[in-house]
Scaffold this motif. Structure first.
Motif, short mmCIF file in Angstrom:
data_model
loop_
_atom_site.label_atom_id
_atom_site.label_comp_id
_atom_site.label_asym_id
_atom_site.label_seq_id
_atom_site.Cartn_x
_atom_site.Cartn_y
_atom_site.Cartn_z
N ASN A 270 0.87 -1.05 -0.08
CA ASN A 270 0.04 0.01 0.07
C ASN A 270 0.94 1.27 -0.02
OD1 ASN A 270 -2.63 1.13 0.25
ND2 ASN A 270 -2.18 1.98 2.26
N ARG A 295 3.33 -6.48 3.04
CA ARG A 295 3.30 -7.54 4.30
C ARG A 295 3.15 -9.09 3.39
NH1 ARG A 295 -0.77 -4.64 8.55
NH2 ARG A 295 -0.74 -2.43 7.78
N GLY A 362 -3.43 -10.76 7.81
CA GLY A 362 -2.81 -9.32 7.25
C GLY A 362 -2.68 -8.38 8.43
N HIS B 232 -8.58 -1.94 4.81
CA HIS B 232 -7.25 -2.12 5.85
C HIS B 232 -6.02 -2.50 4.64
CE1 HIS B 232 -4.57 -4.12 8.45
NE2 HIS B 232 -5.40 -3.81 9.59
N ALA B 233 -5.25 -1.97 4.89
CA ALA B 233 -3.85 -2.42 3.98
C ALA B 233 -3.36 -3.88 4.25
CB ALA B 233 -2.94 -1.20 4.03
N GLY B 234 -3.77 -4.30 5.25
CA GLY B 234 -3.13 -5.66 5.45
C GLY B 234 -3.99 -6.80 5.31
N THR B 235 -5.39 -6.57 5.46
CA THR B 235 -6.14 -7.62 5.37
C THR B 235 -7.07 -7.94 4.13
OG1 THR B 235 -8.23 -6.39 6.45
CG2 THR B 235 -6.55 -7.39 7.90
N THR B 236 -7.09 -6.73 3.42
CA THR B 236 -7.87 -6.83 2.00
C THR B 236 -6.85 -7.44 0.83
OG1 THR B 236 -8.80 -5.00 2.77
CG2 THR B 236 -9.37 -5.57 0.55
N PRO B 237 -7.23 -8.52 0.26
CA PRO B 237 -6.36 -8.96 -0.79
C PRO B 237 -6.23 -7.94 -1.90
CG PRO B 237 -7.65 -10.72 -0.10
CD PRO B 237 -8.16 -9.46 0.69
N MET B 238 -5.03 -7.92 -2.50
CA MET B 238 -4.92 -7.05 -3.68
C MET B 238 -5.95 -6.89 -4.62
SD MET B 238 -2.27 -5.53 -2.61
CE MET B 238 -2.08 -4.23 -3.78
N MET B 240 -8.90 -7.45 -4.33
CA MET B 240 -10.30 -7.08 -3.88
C MET B 240 -10.18 -5.43 -3.44
SD MET B 240 -11.66 -10.12 -1.45
CE MET B 240 -13.11 -9.64 -1.44
N ARG B 241 -9.09 -4.75 -3.68
CA ARG B 241 -8.93 -3.49 -3.44
C ARG B 241 -9.54 -2.47 -4.53
NH1 ARG B 241 -3.44 -2.91 0.10
NH2 ARG B 241 -3.73 -4.91 0.99
N HIS B 281 -0.90 5.40 6.31
CA HIS B 281 -0.08 4.22 5.33
C HIS B 281 -0.77 2.98 5.63
CE1 HIS B 281 1.42 2.29 9.09
NE2 HIS B 281 1.36 3.53 9.69
N ASN B 282 -1.67 2.82 6.56
CA ASN B 282 -2.37 1.40 6.75
C ASN B 282 -3.71 1.27 6.06
OD1 ASN B 282 -3.09 2.99 8.61
ND2 ASN B 282 -2.94 1.50 10.34
N VAL B 283 -4.24 2.29 5.39
CA VAL B 283 -5.52 2.29 4.94
C VAL B 283 -5.34 2.48 3.28
CG1 VAL B 283 -7.85 3.35 4.93
CG2 VAL B 283 -6.47 3.38 7.01
N VAL B 284 -6.07 1.64 2.48
CA VAL B 284 -6.04 1.96 1.20
C VAL B 284 -6.72 3.17 0.82
CG1 VAL B 284 -6.81 1.09 -0.98
CG2 VAL B 284 -6.00 -0.67 0.80
N PRO B 285 -6.20 4.04 0.15
CA PRO B 285 -6.96 5.34 -0.35
C PRO B 285 -8.19 5.19 -0.81
CG PRO B 285 -4.69 5.33 -0.87
CD PRO B 285 -4.70 4.06 -0.44
#
Lengths: 421, 421
Positions: A270, A295, A362, B232-238, B240-241, B281-285
């Motif tokens: 990200n 990650r 994640g 969430h920038a960790g828990t969301t697979p790429m 699905m963003r 930094h940890n949230v998808v814009p």
């Protein structure tokens, strides 16, 4: 490392949860700091302390011996010399969700209550923990770091929360300053279990009620700064510009392409924070700061991406005639969950008729701190629309109950089979 | 349109500037709002009003009839029925440079003073103007818009400055509320001349003391917003963003490539303002706003780039699974300078032994407003390191003097040859 098990011990009762009581307690806890459908409960604030007091009372009523330790960890212990740890956290992010860590703590409360109500027999008991300040009001994972002995308490006391209040003054104000820190002890604690909402969309998308966490992924955060020159955006010919913003965008596109090419199944990345200085439409950006985080369960893959961040930032800077600095600003190593505990939970899910998915986490959890010291297992239930850290966070009541039943079944087996420390 | 000239009139004196007096007045003006080597003189503020009062006194001392009009324009007129306009502005950006518009106004003062001292003969005189609020404290180019009759005064009175004070209240406070607006009149004013520092690095880089402005380039500003989804920038697979920030960076790289490919010699563009929401930094814009501006002497080329901004933003959004909006937020048409006045200044520079360069102006000036109504000529002198709108802004004294000498020579010729309105 994998947890050793022994033949079944017959003096351990079957733990059967009361789903109404479970949900009622979860809803009662959500009243502390209620904000619409969510919760605002910042660690060690007055609302959070009231919630900790309520939790301590509920633990006592369940027959547990309760301690609130020197950083605010609330710990309820059955009267056994050796105890399986079960926990999570009850603090929230600002205007967060009602489940998040709270669900795992109330699971623990209900499991211990059911265990005690069923006689609490056997040589192994339970120790339920609500870890303090998981969300980093003062420092992320404060309570679990303290619990495993990884915290430099003196250094930590000077940390301040979002109101600028020091941890030392906060602990003094809430009457915890003179209390000792409760500590993990391998001779007492043979395993740690944590349940949590997924905080992501995967289980919901696959229509599965249970996730078995394989690894809590490692995360690296890098700050990449490009330094150019501020110039008038009208009067400076393109060939004479040193545009830090153009370099940043070019880097962002190319590092994403690298990650796409090189990533594993679970790699995510990200770039959520971009700052241009001066940030005016009519001035060429003299500086551009980018935070790029990534990650993966594999530390080796994280290393490879980090090397590319460093290499590519220099290459892009040179192509744009600007300079760059790139440095790691945060990092957490991947934490593998215990294979035996994963298997126990997988089997328990199957026995409950709840299909499960092996998946990495994640997001970070107290479990990633505990896993460095003790065999650790972690279970997920689905998050509606994958939302979390938001008042809209929710899970279906039947999923909440299913998760607790799977935990109860796995815990019963664990208590009957675990090799005593 | 090109200015008509007649045979030489012998009753017009040769205008010869006094370089010491010129530089002394320029330095005296720079004392109003002095900030280190620069100046902070916001339009219609107390310091700006003191400077306007000083300028009016200097104009009177030069034998001019002085008026401060209803928006703060300071105008000094020789006693002729027809007058060539010479001007610029004495307000500055916050913590700006000492030359900027001030130089062109003091050139006008010195030219009128020299003209009057030499007898001020002939049928054509001079009208020196310091236009109010060129820098847009209330509205960019306020004074020149008012002067040419393009301003809706009632609408303008509600505009507020950076302190939130309305123009109406400001004019009341400084005693200008009841004054009329001075107006351009084609029967009186046959031409407008403005001198200015280049505010860019071209003349210095080429080692040339004089720039003859061919066109003030047109500018378009577009705001492009990408709308995705915060995750969430960790828990969301790429997969699905819906990453609005990634779309922005991709767009920025590709629109710059288009401009590079399609641009003319003088095309410039800039993406100086990027905002990501939430910017963590940890949230998808979930949203990304980009301001993209571009300038060129050709309106047709500006149209072509604008079309591509619109087309490409949709294409990029679709590729990233997000949506986009793109809209023009500001625009100024290119303003061509008068060929006859360009030729006069080019010849004057050559006669002064000062090599000149025909060049567009990449920045806006009062001249772009005047040029819609009257034949307009504009002269540049070099800016040290191309810096402007900054306290470090400066030009070599010999370049300042050379510029004034070229203006004096061109003006003498113009007064002798211009067809009277």
């Amino acid at each position: 490392m994998s947890l050793a098990v022994v033949a079944s011990r017959n003096d351990v009762p079957t733990i059967e949860i009361d789903s109404d009581r479970l949900l009622a307690d979860m809803r009662a806890l959500a009243d502390f700091g209620k904000v619409g459908s969510g919760v605002h409960r910042r660690a060690l604030g007055s609302v959070d302390m009231q919630a900790r007091g309520w939790l301590a009372d509920r633990m006592r009523a369940a027959g547990l011996a309760v301690e609130m330790d020197g950083v605010g960890n609330v710990i309820g212990r059955t009267p056994h010399a050796r105890r399986i740890l079960i926990g999570s956290h009850t603090d929230t992010v600002p205007n967060g969700g009602w489940l998040d860590g709270a669900m795992g703590v109330i699971y623990g409360l209900e499991l211990a209550r059911a265990f005690m109500a069923a006689g609490g027999g056997g040589e192994i008991g339970l120790e339920i923990v609500s870890f303090s300040d998981e969300e980093g009001c003062f420092a992320a994972l404060l309570g679990s770091h303290s619990f495993v002995g990884e915290m430099d308490r003196d250094a930590m006391l000077d940390r301040v929360n979002e109101d600028g209040v020091r941890l030392a003054d906060t602990l003094e104000a809430v009457g915890l300053a003179d209390k000792a820190a409760a500590r993990f002890d391998p001779a007492i604690h043979p395993a740690y279990l944590e349940a949590h909402i997924e905080q992501g969309p995967v289980l919901e998308a696959k229509g599965l009620p249970i996730g078995i966490v394989t690894t809590i992924v490692g995360v690296r955060g890098w700050k990449i700064s490009f330094h150019g020159q501020a110039d008038h955006a009208g009067t400076t010919p393109m060939a004479m510009r040193l545009d830090a913003g153009a370099a940043l965008c070019d880097f962002a596109v190319r590092i994403a392409a690298f990650c796409r090419r090189e990533s594993g199944t679970h790699t995510v990345w990200n770039g959520g924070d971009i700052r241009l200085i001066p940030g005016a439409h009519n001035v060429v950006p003299e500086r551009a700061d980018y935070i790029f985080s990534f990650r993966d369960p594999s530390a080796a893959l994280l290393d490879r991406i980090a090397q590319e961040v460093e290499r590519l930032s220099s290459v892009v800077a040179a192509e744009h005639g600007v300079t760059s600095e790139a440095g790691q600003i945060f990092a957490m190593a991947p934490a593998a969950m215990d294979e035996t505990l994963m298997g126990l939970m997988r089997d328990a899910a199957e026995a409950e008729g709840a299909p499960s998915l092996d998946m990495p986490s994640g997001a970070g959890h107290d479990a990633m701190v505990l896993a460095r010291h003790v065999p650790t297992g972690m279970l997920f239930i689905p998050s509606i629309a994958g939302r979390s850290h938001h008042v809209a966070e929710d899970s279906a009541p039947e999923d909440i109950v299913t998760g607790a039943r799977v935990m109860a079944r796995a815990l019963t087996t664990l208590c009957r089979t675990i090799a005593l420390p």
